[in-house]
Design an enzyme around this catalytic site. Structure first.
Site, PDB file in Angstrom:
ATOM      1  N   SER A  56       0.814  -1.222   0.000  1.00  0.00           N
ATOM      2  CA  SER A  56       0.000   0.000   0.000  1.00  0.00           C
ATOM      3  C   SER A  56       0.846   1.270   0.000  1.00  0.00           C
ATOM      4  CB  SER A  56      -0.936  -0.002   1.206  1.00  0.00           C
ATOM      5  OG  SER A  56      -0.204  -0.147   2.413  1.00  0.00           O
ATOM      6  N   GLY A  93      -1.980  -4.186   0.984  1.00  0.00           N
ATOM      7  CA  GLY A  93      -2.088  -5.378   1.816  1.00  0.00           C
ATOM      8  C   GLY A  93      -1.148  -6.499   1.423  1.00  0.00           C
ATOM      9  N   ASN A 122       3.938  -5.470   5.727  1.00  0.00           N
ATOM     10  CA  ASN A 122       2.794  -6.237   6.209  1.00  0.00           C
ATOM     11  C   ASN A 122       3.213  -7.537   6.887  1.00  0.00           C
ATOM     12  OD1 ASN A 122       0.587  -4.500   5.371  1.00  0.00           O
ATOM     13  ND2 ASN A 122       1.135  -5.015   3.280  1.00  0.00           N
ATOM     14  N   ASP A 203      -4.479   6.926   9.962  1.00  0.00           N
ATOM     15  CA  ASP A 203      -4.098   5.594  10.461  1.00  0.00           C
ATOM     16  C   ASP A 203      -2.670   5.529  10.985  1.00  0.00           C
ATOM     17  OD1 ASP A 203      -2.562   5.699   8.154  1.00  0.00           O
ATOM     18  OD2 ASP A 203      -3.688   4.150   7.088  1.00  0.00           O
ATOM     19  N   HIS A 206       0.083   5.391   6.632  1.00  0.00           N
ATOM     20  CA  HIS A 206       0.216   5.730   5.220  1.00  0.00           C
ATOM     21  C   HIS A 206       0.449   7.231   5.031  1.00  0.00           C
ATOM     22  CE1 HIS A 206      -2.060   1.900   5.182  1.00  0.00           C
ATOM     23  NE2 HIS A 206      -1.231   1.644   4.177  1.00  0.00           N
TER      24      HIS A 206
END
Length: 228
Positions: A56, A93, A122, A203, A206
């Protein structure tokens, strides 16, 4: 009368022959410059591809695709590196296992000259085994190099709450692989904005649009030497 007719007929033949010869010479002379131009014209430069395999962070999560650092890099390459293009095969992801599973098809589809591997975040956030992450990254590097592509490995770091053993081992995966396979290495993608809270979306993971040019410039330092 017969003699005169013969002379007249012979004259006509000579005239027609002379006209035909002149026409052939004219065609030949007019064709020579075109042939010379064809011989002197430089062949069109084949487009070479940079393939980005990321998660991402490279897929411009939460932004329009044009705002991400990969698209901004493509814009820079379009204006400063003719003959190159960028293909962004990043998936939000994505883990290293996903990248390892996809890379053969992406290599076959795009035939890249440079492969940028930005994966692992991830894996780390899920606490996946370090050996598993390393093996997947290694598979991707080997596949790219087997296809005669240069590799830029972009690393990530984990927050300290994962413990020193895991965070240090995670970081060392990238440096060890880059050393073993002689790839280019950018140790930490988010280094220019790591301590800037305003550079992140809600979040806290990002980067926002305004931070993407800083990431582009950071990656460019490692990427640009490979485009020669």
């Amino acid at each position: 009368m017969f003699f005169n007719s013969f002379r007249y007929g012979a004259g006509r033949v000579r005239v027609q022959w002379a006209i035909s010869l002149a026409a052939m010479l004219l065609v030949a002379l007019s064709a020579r410059p075109a042939a010379a131009q064809t011989a002197q014209a430089a062949p069109a430069q084949a487009t070479r591809t940079i393939l980005v395999m990321g998660d991402s962070l490279s897929a411009a999560y939460g932004l329009s695709p044009a705002q991400g650092w990969v698209a901004l890099t493509a814009d820079r390459i379009g204006s400063s590196k003719p003959g190159w293009r960028v293909v962004n095969a990043s998936v939000s992801g994505e883990t290293t296992a996903g990248g390892a599973a996809r890379i053969a098809a992406e290599l076959q589809r795009h035939r890249p000259a440079v492969v940028v591997i930005e994966l692992g975040a991830n894996d780390g956030l899920r606490g996946l085994p370090l050996a598993q992450t390393r093996a997947n990254l290694e598979k991707m590097i080997q596949a790219a190099q087997a296809n005669k592509a240069k590799v830029l490995l972009i690393g990530m770091r984990m927050p300290p709450n994962y413990g020193p053993e895991y965070t240090q081992g995670f970081e060392q995966n990238y440096t060890a692989l880059a050393s073993q396979y002689k790839t280019a290495l950018l140790p930490f993608l988010l280094e220019p904005i790591a301590l800037d809270r305003d550079a992140y979306q809600a979040d806290n993971l990002h980067p926002v649009a305004s931070a993407q040019p800083r990431l582009r410039d950071h990656v460019w330092k490692a990427l640009e030497p490979l485009l020669k």
